[in-house]
Enzyme design. Sequence first.
Site, PDB file in Angstrom:
ATOM      1  N   GLU A 167      53.430  -8.636 101.663  1.00 35.07           N
ATOM      2  CA  GLU A 167      53.788  -9.277 100.279  1.00 35.07           C
ATOM      3  C   GLU A 167      53.639  -8.166  99.129  1.00 35.07           C
ATOM      4  O   GLU A 167      52.685  -8.087  98.371  1.00 35.07           O
ATOM      5  CB  GLU A 167      52.360 -10.066  99.732  1.00 35.07           C
ATOM      6  N   GLU A 352      51.657 -16.812 106.938  1.00 35.14           N
ATOM      7  CA  GLU A 352      50.508 -17.349 106.372  1.00 35.14           C
ATOM      8  C   GLU A 352      50.579 -18.711 105.777  1.00 35.14           C
ATOM      9  O   GLU A 352      51.745 -18.845 105.212  1.00 35.14           O
ATOM     10  CB  GLU A 352      49.959 -16.169 105.404  1.00 35.14           C
TER      11      GLU A 352
END
Length: 448
Positions: A167, A352
């Site tokens: 990320e 995720e």
Amino acid sequence: MTRPIRFPSNFLWGTATSAYQIEGSPLADGAGHSIWTRFAATPGRIANGDTGDVACDHYRRWRDDVALMRQLGMKAYRFSIAWSRILPQGTGAVNEAGLAFYDRLIDELLANGIEPMVTLYHWDLPAALDDRGGWLNPDIADWFAAYARIVFDRYDDRVRHWVTLNEPWVVTDGGYLHGTLAPGHRNAYEAPIASHNLLRAHGAAVQVYREIGRHQIGLVVNIEPKYPASDAPEDVAATRRADAYMNRQYLDPVFLGSYPAELKEIFGPAWPDWPARDFDLISQKLDFIGINYYTRNVCRHDGANWPLQVAPVRQPQATYTETGWEVFPQGLTDTLVGFKRRYGDMPVYVMENGSAFYDPPQAAHGRVHDPLRMDCLRGNIAALAAAIEQGVDLRGYMVWSLLDNLEWSLGFAKRFGIVHVDFATQRRTPKDSALLYARIVASNGACL
Ligand SMILES: OC[C@@H]1[C@@H](O)[C@H](O)[C@@H](O)c2nc(CNc3ccccc3)cn21
């Protein structure tokens, strides 16, 4: 009668964690400080004064935690390597004890039939590199590539799925624009530089992997699909800016070789002119994309909201999690189908997906009832099936998270785990959501 849900026979069902959030013992056995050990030691940075000094004590309880994954029937486990355990100063001398810890973990996972999926960087930059400018120093691409080479050399004989970064948007937005995450900067001129160097470092690590690696490597991005609050032109334009800033700022350079034009509009003079050669480095071919999905955003124009001029619109009928995120499984389908439409067909892993809800004290017989998390899990897995039916080449799904853990600046209070952790005793208790997920995995998604 609804059609049975079909997942590929070799679909990788698993869970995900990260080093600083679960390991504890961050300075054990020669490890160096990271920006998170430093951030946690700064009063007021992490709620309740929580730190990763102990966390889930996974550094010492790793064998039992692998046994827990085996008990739940997990097929895969995504975890991150702490750079400062391997290279305590970020570059230079290698710490054998750090390498040995992850050797043991990987070997135990494989011995239990669990596929290790390894993230090289999940936010815990060695503090010594931050002292040298960190993600603001262009040399970090070389530092990261050197770290990656050491790790690939050591584990590529056993690890078949590698992730360079977790990320880059969160690292940049939290660490350099809003200052809510380590290293806690608030600077609109620094943010684009950090973001660009993250992508350069990603590309440099992929280049190294193409030299010496034998398996697969990808990038993990968090995607929040953006929906306009109305069809008013200013809301549509605001939505486009929000999508460019959070989502396309990373996927476009990696897969299309250039940034979205909106970024110059958003950052203005703070947006540099990047050298063309950087995009050759950034857009190295990947074997898969990892997508982290939690929620969507409904956007409206808000001229006062710096720098995007976008404000979120709360959805009155929706369920919201403890982190303020709307539960919206359709957004996961839209994200996966939207990726395929814009960037083409390639293997995708949801790396995720999860939710933080308040878990009641343990009920009788050690059960932890978490119906809201169970509903979220069911909805999101049905959303995966819908994406597969629309042709998405989905290869796996990792629930965030295996364990309740340190939710960064929010501390331990926000619990994402499907396994409850009593941080006073380190006792692990599978929640009802873990028992549900185990059934879903055992039936390869059939019993939703
Ligand atoms: O917040 C839950 C998890 C976090 O524990 C993981 O370490 C991290 O990879 C992670 N990324 C997101 C995606 N969204 C997000 C949005 C704003 C701030 C932080 C994360 C959620 N999560």
